[in-house]
Scaffold this motif. Structure first.
Motif, PDB file in Angstrom:
ATOM      1  N   GLY A   1       0.820  -1.207   0.000  1.00 41.69           N
ATOM      2  CA  GLY A   1       0.000   0.000   0.000  1.00 41.69           C
ATOM      3  C   GLY A   1       0.854   1.258   0.000  1.00 41.69           C
ATOM      4  N   ASP A   2       1.933   1.243   0.803  1.00 47.60           N
ATOM      5  CA  ASP A   2       2.841   2.391   0.846  1.00 47.60           C
ATOM      6  C   ASP A   2       3.531   2.588  -0.490  1.00 47.60           C
ATOM      7  OD1 ASP A   2       2.229   2.801   3.516  1.00 47.60           O
ATOM      8  OD2 ASP A   2       3.902   1.535   4.214  1.00 47.60           O
ATOM      9  N   LEU A   3       3.925   1.489  -1.109  1.00 40.55           N
ATOM     10  CA  LEU A   3       4.579   1.557  -2.412  1.00 40.55           C
ATOM     11  C   LEU A   3       3.634   2.135  -3.457  1.00 40.55           C
ATOM     12  CD1 LEU A   3       7.109   0.942  -4.017  1.00 40.55           C
ATOM     13  CD2 LEU A   3       6.227  -1.356  -4.403  1.00 40.55           C
ATOM     14  N   GLU A   4       2.380   1.724  -3.405  1.00 38.65           N
ATOM     15  CA  GLU A   4       1.385   2.250  -4.337  1.00 38.65           C
ATOM     16  C   GLU A   4       1.197   3.762  -4.124  1.00 38.65           C
ATOM     17  OE1 GLU A   4      -3.316   1.662  -5.528  1.00 38.65           O
ATOM     18  OE2 GLU A   4      -2.453   0.486  -3.903  1.00 38.65           O
ATOM     19  N   ASP A   5       1.159   4.191  -2.861  1.00 35.55           N
ATOM     20  CA  ASP A   5       1.027   5.620  -2.552  1.00 35.55           C
ATOM     21  C   ASP A   5       2.215   6.410  -3.072  1.00 35.55           C
ATOM     22  OD1 ASP A   5      -1.390   5.143  -1.334  1.00 35.55           O
ATOM     23  OD2 ASP A   5      -0.540   5.070   0.702  1.00 35.55           O
ATOM     24  N   GLU A   6       3.426   5.857  -2.928  1.00 36.42           N
ATOM     25  CA  GLU A   6       4.623   6.543  -3.424  1.00 36.42           C
ATOM     26  C   GLU A   6       4.590   6.686  -4.942  1.00 36.42           C
ATOM     27  OE1 GLU A   6       7.329   7.941  -1.906  1.00 36.42           O
ATOM     28  OE2 GLU A   6       6.245   7.670  -0.026  1.00 36.42           O
ATOM     29  N   ILE A   7       4.152   5.638  -5.639  1.00 39.96           N
ATOM     30  CA  ILE A   7       4.074   5.677  -7.096  1.00 39.96           C
ATOM     31  C   ILE A   7       3.042   6.706  -7.548  1.00 39.96           C
ATOM     32  CG2 ILE A   7       3.389   4.351  -9.148  1.00 39.96           C
ATOM     33  CD1 ILE A   7       4.637   1.882  -7.753  1.00 39.96           C
ATOM     34  N   VAL A   8       1.880   6.704  -6.897  1.00 40.33           N
ATOM     35  CA  VAL A   8       0.829   7.654  -7.255  1.00 40.33           C
ATOM     36  C   VAL A   8       1.289   9.087  -7.004  1.00 40.33           C
ATOM     37  CG1 VAL A   8      -1.489   8.462  -6.631  1.00 40.33           C
ATOM     38  CG2 VAL A   8      -1.065   6.027  -6.978  1.00 40.33           C
ATOM     39  N   SER A   9       1.954   9.332  -5.878  1.00 36.53           N
ATOM     40  CA  SER A   9       2.417  10.697  -5.587  1.00 36.53           C
ATOM     41  C   SER A   9       3.500  11.130  -6.575  1.00 36.53           C
ATOM     42  CB  SER A   9       2.921  10.812  -4.150  1.00 36.53           C
ATOM     43  OG  SER A   9       4.084  10.052  -3.962  1.00 36.53           O
ATOM     44  N   ALA A  10       4.359  10.203  -7.008  1.00 40.44           N
ATOM     45  CA  ALA A  10       5.375  10.548  -8.009  1.00 40.44           C
ATOM     46  C   ALA A  10       4.712  10.895  -9.345  1.00 40.44           C
ATOM     47  CB  ALA A  10       6.351   9.396  -8.193  1.00 40.44           C
ATOM     48  N   LEU A  11       3.674  10.153  -9.711  1.00 41.61           N
ATOM     49  CA  LEU A  11       2.954  10.459 -10.946  1.00 41.61           C
ATOM     50  C   LEU A  11       2.229  11.794 -10.843  1.00 41.61           C
ATOM     51  CD1 LEU A  11       1.527   6.925 -11.809  1.00 41.61           C
ATOM     52  CD2 LEU A  11       3.351   8.157 -12.988  1.00 41.61           C
ATOM     53  N   GLU A  12       1.679  12.094  -9.668  1.00 38.24           N
ATOM     54  CA  GLU A  12       1.009  13.378  -9.474  1.00 38.24           C
ATOM     55  C   GLU A  12       2.003  14.534  -9.595  1.00 38.24           C
ATOM     56  OE1 GLU A  12      -2.214  14.178  -9.110  1.00 38.24           O
ATOM     57  OE2 GLU A  12      -2.739  12.081  -9.433  1.00 38.24           O
ATOM     58  N   ARG A  13       3.195  14.354  -9.028  1.00 38.14           N
ATOM     59  CA  ARG A  13       4.228  15.396  -9.144  1.00 38.14           C
ATOM     60  C   ARG A  13       4.655  15.565 -10.593  1.00 38.14           C
ATOM     61  NH1 ARG A  13       6.389  12.785  -4.507  1.00 38.14           N
ATOM     62  NH2 ARG A  13       7.945  11.811  -5.849  1.00 38.14           N
ATOM     63  N   GLY A  14       4.641  14.471 -11.365  1.00 34.14           N
ATOM     64  CA  GLY A  14       5.014  14.527 -12.767  1.00 34.14           C
ATOM     65  C   GLY A  14       4.047  15.340 -13.607  1.00 34.14           C
ATOM     66  N   LYS A  15       2.797  15.435 -13.164  1.00 33.01           N
ATOM     67  CA  LYS A  15       1.807  16.218 -13.901  1.00 33.01           C
ATOM     68  C   LYS A  15       2.125  17.706 -13.861  1.00 33.01           C
ATOM     69  CE  LYS A  15      -2.159  13.158 -13.252  1.00 33.01           C
ATOM     70  NZ  LYS A  15      -3.478  13.046 -12.608  1.00 33.01           N
ATOM     71  N   SER A  16       2.787  18.146 -12.821  1.00 34.47           N
ATOM     72  CA  SER A  16       3.051  19.579 -12.670  1.00 34.47           C
ATOM     73  C   SER A  16       4.320  20.026 -13.400  1.00 34.47           C
ATOM     74  CB  SER A  16       3.164  19.939 -11.186  1.00 34.47           C
ATOM     75  OG  SER A  16       4.284  19.289 -10.619  1.00 34.47           O
ATOM     76  N   ILE A  17       5.051  19.101 -13.983  1.00 36.82           N
ATOM     77  CA  ILE A  17       6.276  19.457 -14.708  1.00 36.82           C
ATOM     78  C   ILE A  17       5.890  20.048 -16.062  1.00 36.82           C
ATOM     79  CG2 ILE A  17       8.354  18.537 -15.809  1.00 36.82           C
ATOM     80  CD1 ILE A  17       8.433  16.429 -13.610  1.00 36.82           C
ATOM     81  N   PRO A  18       6.468  21.188 -16.432  1.00 38.10           N
ATOM     82  CA  PRO A  18       6.163  21.778 -17.746  1.00 38.10           C
ATOM     83  C   PRO A  18       6.884  20.995 -18.843  1.00 38.10           C
ATOM     84  CG  PRO A  18       7.752  23.138 -16.570  1.00 38.10           C
ATOM     85  CD  PRO A  18       7.347  22.036 -15.636  1.00 38.10           C
ATOM     86  N   TRP A  19       6.268  19.940 -19.339  1.00 41.14           N
ATOM     87  CA  TRP A  19       6.915  19.039 -20.287  1.00 41.14           C
ATOM     88  C   TRP A  19       7.282  19.728 -21.585  1.00 41.14           C
ATOM     89  CZ3 TRP A  19       9.101  15.026 -18.429  1.00 41.14           C
ATOM     90  CH2 TRP A  19       8.568  14.404 -17.312  1.00 41.14           C
ATOM     91  N   GLY A  20       6.533  20.739 -21.995  1.00 45.92           N
ATOM     92  CA  GLY A  20       6.869  21.468 -23.214  1.00 45.92           C
ATOM     93  C   GLY A  20       8.224  22.139 -23.104  1.00 45.92           C
ATOM     94  N   LYS A  21       8.480  22.749 -21.945  1.00 45.09           N
ATOM     95  CA  LYS A  21       9.777  23.408 -21.724  1.00 45.09           C
ATOM     96  C   LYS A  21      10.903  22.380 -21.651  1.00 45.09           C
ATOM     97  CE  LYS A  21       7.922  27.433 -19.353  1.00 45.09           C
ATOM     98  NZ  LYS A  21       7.874  28.179 -18.104  1.00 45.09           N
ATOM     99  N   VAL A  22      10.616  21.235 -21.051  1.00 39.30           N
ATOM    100  CA  VAL A  22      11.623  20.179 -20.957  1.00 39.30           C
ATOM    101  C   VAL A  22      11.973  19.664 -22.354  1.00 39.30           C
ATOM    102  CG1 VAL A  22      12.089  17.848 -20.097  1.00 39.30           C
ATOM    103  CG2 VAL A  22      10.952  19.498 -18.624  1.00 39.30           C
TER     104      VAL A  22
END
Length: 119
Positions: free
Chosen positions: A77-98
């Protein structure tokens, strides 16, 4: 003349083992420095005027606990939470600029390689 420990982690762990959260006299500090041939940083100690002694700072005392937390195995469950939070943080990255930065870097490498080959 003493020298600084090559790794401050070793001296912090030695300080924790030797003194913990108990009171430390100036003589004990000097003996520790001579025994381990190191210099104890002043910001690692707090002076208590009422008891005329030193204590290790809370940050220094918590150091080992924070290191231990990094090595604990995560439950499913903790591992799943860590993966979900990492994916959520990835949404806020400006991928166009990257992507634009990656293209500029790629073009720089290509141009640099061509210039190096010509000259």
């Amino acid at each position: 003349m003493g020298y600084f420990y090559p790794m401050e982690k070793s001296i912090i762990l030695s300080l924790q083992k030797s003194f913990g959260d108990s009171a430390i006299s100036r003589t004990e500090i000097n003996d520790f420095q001579e025994k381990h041939q190191c210099v104890i940083e002043q910001d690692w100690l707090e002076f208590d005027e009422a008891e005329d002694c030193y204590y290790l700072t809370p940050e220094l005392l918590e150091y080992k606990a924070s290191q231990k937390a990094n090595y604990e195995a995560l439950g499913l469950g903790d591992l799943e939470d860590e993966i979900v939070s990492a994916l959520e943080r990835g949404k806020s990255i400006p991928w166009g600029k990257v992507a634009l930065a990656m293209w500029f870097f790629f073009l720089f490498i290509v141009i640099y390689t061509i210039i190096e080959a010509l000259f």
